[in-house]
Design an enzyme around this catalytic site. Structure first.
Site, PDB file in Angstrom:
ATOM      1  N   LEU A 138      77.176  35.236  15.263  1.00  0.00           N
ATOM      2  CA  LEU A 138      77.547  36.449  14.524  1.00  0.00           C
ATOM      3  C   LEU A 138      78.336  37.399  15.411  1.00  0.00           C
ATOM      4  CD1 LEU A 138      74.360  37.438  12.459  1.00  0.00           C
ATOM      5  CD2 LEU A 138      76.616  36.872  11.573  1.00  0.00           C
ATOM      6  N   LEU A 189      77.048  17.550  15.475  1.00  0.00           N
ATOM      7  CA  LEU A 189      76.014  18.461  16.016  1.00  0.00           C
ATOM      8  C   LEU A 189      76.316  19.881  15.551  1.00  0.00           C
ATOM      9  CD1 LEU A 189      73.859  19.061  18.608  1.00  0.00           C
ATOM     10  CD2 LEU A 189      75.951  20.043  19.492  1.00  0.00           C
ATOM     11  N   ASP A 241      75.153  23.785  16.519  1.00  0.00           N
ATOM     12  CA  ASP A 241      74.396  24.659  17.423  1.00  0.00           C
ATOM     13  C   ASP A 241      74.244  26.018  16.734  1.00  0.00           C
ATOM     14  OD1 ASP A 241      73.069  25.510  19.720  1.00  0.00           O
ATOM     15  OD2 ASP A 241      74.928  26.097  20.739  1.00  0.00           O
ATOM     16  N   CYS A 273      61.191  41.711  31.530  1.00  0.00           N
ATOM     17  CA  CYS A 273      61.077  40.383  30.902  1.00  0.00           C
ATOM     18  C   CYS A 273      60.644  39.351  31.940  1.00  0.00           C
ATOM     19  CB  CYS A 273      62.391  39.965  30.252  1.00  0.00           C
ATOM     20  SG  CYS A 273      62.723  40.874  28.752  1.00  0.00           S
ATOM     21  N   GLU A 287      82.801  38.866  19.851  1.00  0.00           N
ATOM     22  CA  GLU A 287      83.189  38.651  21.254  1.00  0.00           C
ATOM     23  C   GLU A 287      82.920  37.212  21.674  1.00  0.00           C
ATOM     24  OE1 GLU A 287      83.867  40.999  24.158  1.00  0.00           O
ATOM     25  OE2 GLU A 287      84.759  42.252  22.636  1.00  0.00           O
ATOM     26  N   GLN A 288      81.747  36.681  21.269  1.00  0.00           N
ATOM     27  CA  GLN A 288      81.412  35.291  21.623  1.00  0.00           C
ATOM     28  C   GLN A 288      82.367  34.322  20.935  1.00  0.00           C
ATOM     29  OE1 GLN A 288      77.266  34.974  20.461  1.00  0.00           O
ATOM     30  NE2 GLN A 288      76.573  35.707  22.458  1.00  0.00           N
TER      31      GLN A 288
END
Ligand SMILES: C[S@@+](CC[C@H](N)C(=O)[O-])C[C@H]1O[C@@H](n2cnc3c(N)ncnc32)[C@H](O)[C@@H]1O
Length: 396
Positions: free
Chosen positions: A199, A172, A174, A360, A202-203
């Site tokens: 990109l 898979l 993501d 939002c 931090e993630q």
């Protein structure tokens, strides 16, 4: 005097809820029928020329700088304004400005990286304050009304993975894997060899820490790179809250890439925001301060790209009210940490994020935008999906 006359005319038709307005000269007027629940204070005059051109940007900046204060729900106020937009954005009112940005952004790889990092690399500590513990930053799925945000985010991940009808042992990808919950769940609970691409440094760091702590290094792989540089094929692809970043000119290519990165008969579940009435494109405030380079495609635009890419559309599910509810949870969480956000990041930043989350929520509530899950297959033959949709909701 002119300012007040123009604003008076605008405010008289802008909302279908009663509103109290205090002007910079201290005078107060009520608009609409009934007892006002919302009080707007103009501490300063607005730039009317700019207001006519980019109304939401002028109002948002005034709000960020406290030139406007709002006592009451911003979500309710913005939803009311969207409901009335057809009546006040008319030639007669003079407010013919666009709710959609005219900015044309570059999406070369360097600019995309800067745009993405400007949003996601504010820091994990900031997002931890108001996201749920799974750090999922996309629409949750309330399989049951009484779920917590965290339960609904986990339910969303399962909803997506269940739709793929995935077989253990397969691969898979993501695209836009965020803080990693989906790829980790795919490996742990679906036996998939999962890859995530982001990109955001931090993630990437956060996901790698989780992967190591869980001892999943062999099953979960995180790539810190542009999705356009992937050079592998996968059995399944997911992409959640990602196509909103690719830009109008690159959307066709994005769906072609999804097709290219799938093995024959491979399946993809693409989940993202689509525009309806005033929602397609991007609001100038959101483009300037929140998502530079963002673009919300109309749902028809995306379906066209799907078909042009040679993908089979197997299922399409709108989840608009789920995103409204997700944003309401985020806004509530954010309000609890508002004061500490002001101390750490400054008042303008804190007010900007409050406005973004509530506006939002309003945009979903008013039906300007929706969020869709597209279930896609590469090739129509070799189809092994069940004939009815029960497999998608078996867990609910
Ligand atoms: C709104 S977040 C969603 C994250 C995650 N899917 C979730 O649901 O929580 C969008 C993600 O897309 C990623 N992204 C945006 N543009 C990208 C690109 N060109 N290449 C790789 N990742 C990208 C961002 O880094 C981020 O991880």
């Amino acid at each position: 005097m002119l300012q007040k006359k123009v604003l008076n005319k605008l405010l008289a038709s802008a909302f279908d809820v009663p509103v109290m307005v205090t002007y910079w000269d201290g005078k107060t007027e009520n608009y609409g029928e009934g007892l006002p629940q919302i009080h707007i204070t103009f501490n300063k005059k607005l730039d009317l020329k700019r207001m006519a051109k980019v109304p939401t940007l002028e109002l948002a900046e005034a709000y960020m700088k406290r030139d406007i204060e709002i006592d009451g729900s911003i979500q309710e106020l913005v939803t009311a304004a969207y409901r009335q937009a057809d009546s006040f954005l008319t030639d007669q009112s003079g407010f013919t400005g666009s709710l959609i940005s005219k900015f044309t952004s570059s999406h070369d790889k360097e600019t995309s990286k800067e745009d993405i990092q400007s949003h996601y690399d504010i820091g994990n500590d900031f997002y931890k304050k108001w996201l749920d513990s799974t750090m999922t930053y996309s629409c949750a799925y309330w399989a049951h009304d009484d779920m917590t945000l965290e339960e609904a985010q986990i339910a969303k991940v399962h909803h997506i993975l269940d739709k793929l009808h995935a077989e253990p042992g397969k691969t898979l990808l993501d695209i836009g894997s965020g803080w990693g919950t989906l790829i980790i769940t795919a490996a742990q609970e679906y036996g998939l060899d999962s890859y995530g691409v982001t990109l955001s440094q931090e993630q990437y760091d956060y996901t790698m820490t989780c992967v190591k702590e869980l001892g999943l290094e062999d099953k979960v792989h995180v790539l810190l790179q542009d999705y356009r540089d992937i050079d592998q094929q996968f059995d399944y692809i997911t992409s959640v809250g990602m196509f909103e970043h690719v830009g109008k000119d690159n959307l066709a290519e994005y769906f072609k890439d999804v097709e290219k990165y799938l093995v024959p008969n491979g399946r993809a579940l693409i989940h993202g925001i689509t525009g309806q009435h005033y929602g397609a494109g991007v609001d100038p405030f959101i483009e300037k301060y929140i998502f530079p380079g963002g673009y919300i495609p109309n749902v028809v635009e995306n379906v066209t790209h799907v078909l042009d890419a040679g993908l089979q559309l197997d299922d399409l599910e709108p989840l608009r009210r789920h995103y409204q509810k997700t944003l309401e949870h985020w806004a509530d969480n954010y309000h609890k940490v508002f004061d500490e956000t002001v101390s750490e990041y400054g008042e303008e930043f804190a007010r900007m994020w409050d406005l973004y989350l509530q506006a939002c929520a309003a945009s979903f509530e008013a039906g300007n935008i929706d969020v869709m899950q597209f279930l896609l297959t590469k090739g129509a033959s070799g189809h092994d999906l069940p004939m009815n949709r029960a497999f998608m909701t078996a867990r609910d």
